[in-house]
Enzyme design. Structure first.
Site, PDB file in Angstrom:
ATOM      1  N   ASP A   1      26.039  31.013  44.597  1.00 12.35           N
ATOM      2  CA  ASP A   1      25.297  31.863  43.653  1.00 12.35           C
ATOM      3  C   ASP A   1      25.055  31.117  42.348  1.00 12.35           C
ATOM      4  O   ASP A   1      25.258  31.657  41.254  1.00 12.35           O
ATOM      5  CB  ASP A   1      26.055  33.165  43.391  1.00 12.35           C
ATOM      6  CG  ASP A   1      25.168  34.245  42.760  1.00 12.35           C
ATOM      7  OD1 ASP A   1      23.923  34.120  42.862  1.00 12.35           O
ATOM      8  OD2 ASP A   1      25.712  35.197  42.180  1.00 12.35           O
TER       9      ASP A   1
ATOM     10  N   GLY B   1      28.321  44.117  35.549  1.00 11.84           N
ATOM     11  CA  GLY B   1      27.577  43.905  36.778  1.00 11.84           C
ATOM     12  C   GLY B   1      27.784  45.040  37.756  1.00 11.84           C
ATOM     13  O   GLY B   1      28.374  46.078  37.428  1.00 11.84           O
TER      14      GLY B   1
ATOM     15  N   LYS C   1      38.020  40.020  33.654  1.00 13.91           N
ATOM     16  CA  LYS C   1      37.088  40.518  34.662  1.00 13.91           C
ATOM     17  C   LYS C   1      37.777  41.662  35.400  1.00 13.91           C
ATOM     18  O   LYS C   1      38.696  41.443  36.187  1.00 13.91           O
ATOM     19  CB  LYS C   1      36.694  39.401  35.627  1.00 13.91           C
ATOM     20  CG  LYS C   1      35.684  39.832  36.681  1.00 13.91           C
ATOM     21  CD  LYS C   1      35.299  38.672  37.590  1.00 13.91           C
ATOM     22  CE  LYS C   1      34.285  39.099  38.634  1.00 13.91           C
ATOM     23  NZ  LYS C   1      33.909  37.971  39.539  1.00 13.91           N
TER      24      LYS C   1
ATOM     25  N   SER D   1      31.808  44.527  38.692  1.00 16.21           N
ATOM     26  CA  SER D   1      32.840  44.274  37.682  1.00 16.21           C
ATOM     27  C   SER D   1      32.274  44.389  36.275  1.00 16.21           C
ATOM     28  O   SER D   1      31.057  44.300  36.066  1.00 16.21           O
ATOM     29  CB  SER D   1      33.434  42.874  37.865  1.00 16.21           C
ATOM     30  OG  SER D   1      33.928  42.684  39.170  1.00 16.21           O
TER      31      SER D   1
END
EC number: 2.7.11.1
Length: 369
Positions: free
Chosen positions: A133, A11, A31, A14
């Protein structure tokens, strides 16, 4: 000790890797966030949220944090690994494998997904955390068909917020867009502490409804249109004026326009243009009944206070439980009658040949089918 195997998601901030953990003796997700891509405050917020959610009694449908490390260059969060990826990619595969003549072999238990997603959101809210989100890309799928709500990087430990640019546009509640709040909030050097607040839990409810629409049809309710002066949801005004007519035009009409005419049986045309095969939603009438429940309980526009996940869950449970306890033929006819009553829209924006009044309603009981 962790052994990175491969990248599974990348992304803006990350990259997530599948890895083997000798400490936990299992596969995990790493992550990894470069420190130059985020602030210490943002990472601390995400860590604090994950620590609360991953406490001694973690929720089975929330992706838990197993460990956390940091060095001079990176933040490394160790998370549960879900074998089947996220729902967005999973449905994309299902869509490509299936067609009206050759339906997808992949089946998804929609009822279970809805209940588990609602349970995860409710649990987070009970701890004072809003996700902010919710979308198919952040819903992970395990090998057993269970879901885990993930990516809590935008989460906030407050029921109120004045952050109007948080989340993914296609799933964001209308009150979080700059075009629907005071323009003064976005002037340079504006004191954000005086900006109007919106309810973060009710914004999550909207995102839940928008997400379920995508899971059912593989297409978002809205797309975002941006300009220098205003940001808004494309076609949103049409939805606000008449949500049922909007949904009918967006999801029903395209499925009738592929070579069908006035004489074609709507029942047959709808059934043959199903996009997905749901284990517990055997027909299109169940799908559109669920659409109505979402409009009535989650997708409230003018008054966000009317959104209620509890009412949504109760109505969904009532619909499924009622159907399961009734004679199948009688239940099916009831669903057809309900569809005709709820979706008999008569609007000039729908071509006449696609309006329900021009189709013959199936009468399964009378015909002895």
């Amino acid at each position: 000790m962790y052994t990175k195997l491969r990248s599974i998601q990348s992304g803006t901030f990350s990259t997530v890797y599948k890895a083997w953990s000798t400490t936990h003796n299992r596969y995990v997700a790493l992550k990894i966030t470069p420190k130059y891509k985020t602030s210490e405050a943002n990472m601390k917020n995400e860590y604090d949220v994950m620590k609360i959610l991953s406490s001694c009694n973690p929720h089975p449908n929330i992706c838990s944090m197993l460990d956390f490390y940091t060095d001079d260059s990176y933040y490394i969060m160790v998370l549960e690994y879900c074998e089947c990826g996220d729902l967005y990619d999973f449905l994309d595969i299902a869509k490509s494998q299936g067609s009206p003549s050759s339906p997808s072999l992949i089946q998804i238990d929609m009822q279970k997904i809805i209940k588990q997603l609602c349970s995860a959101i409710s649990f987070a809210h009970s701890l004072g955390i809003a996700h902010r989100d919710i979308k198919p890309e952040n819903i992970l799928l395990t090998i057993n068909g269970d879901i885990k709500l993930a990516d809590w990087g935008h989460a906030i430990q407050s029921p109120k917020s004045n952050d109007f640019q948080i989340g993914t546009d296609n799933y964001r509640a209308p009150e979080t867009f700059s075009g629907r709040v005071s323009n003064s909030c976005f002037k340079k050097n504006f004191d954000r502490s005086s900006a109007p607040l919106y309810n973060t839990y009710q914004a999550d409810y909207w995102s839940l409804g928008a997400t379920i629409f995508y899971l059912m049809f593989g297409d978002c309710l809205f797309r975002v249109s941006k300009s220098k002066k205003v940001q808004h949801l494309k076609n949103f005004d049409e939805f606000e004026k008449d949500p049922f007519a909007f949904i009918y035009r967006k999801y029903v009409v395209p499925r009738l326009s592929c070579g069908y005419n006035d004489e074609e049986d709507l029942h047959v045309s709808l059934q043959h243009t199903r996009q997905y095969i749901w284990q517990d939603l055997p027909d299109i009438y169940d799908v559109f009944h669920l659409c109505k429940i979402m409009v009535d309980t989650l997708l409230k526009v003018s008054n966000a206070k009317e959104r209620s996940m509890e009412n949504f869950i109760n109505e969904v449970d009532s619909a499924w439980n009622k159907d399961s306890s009734m004679d199948s033929c009688f239940s099916y006819q009831n669903k057809i009658d309900l569809f005709w009553e709820q979706w008999s829209v008569n609007t000039e924006t729908v071509p006449a040949k696609f309006q329900l009044k021009n189709f013959e309603k199936p009468c399964l009981i009378q015909d002895g089918k």
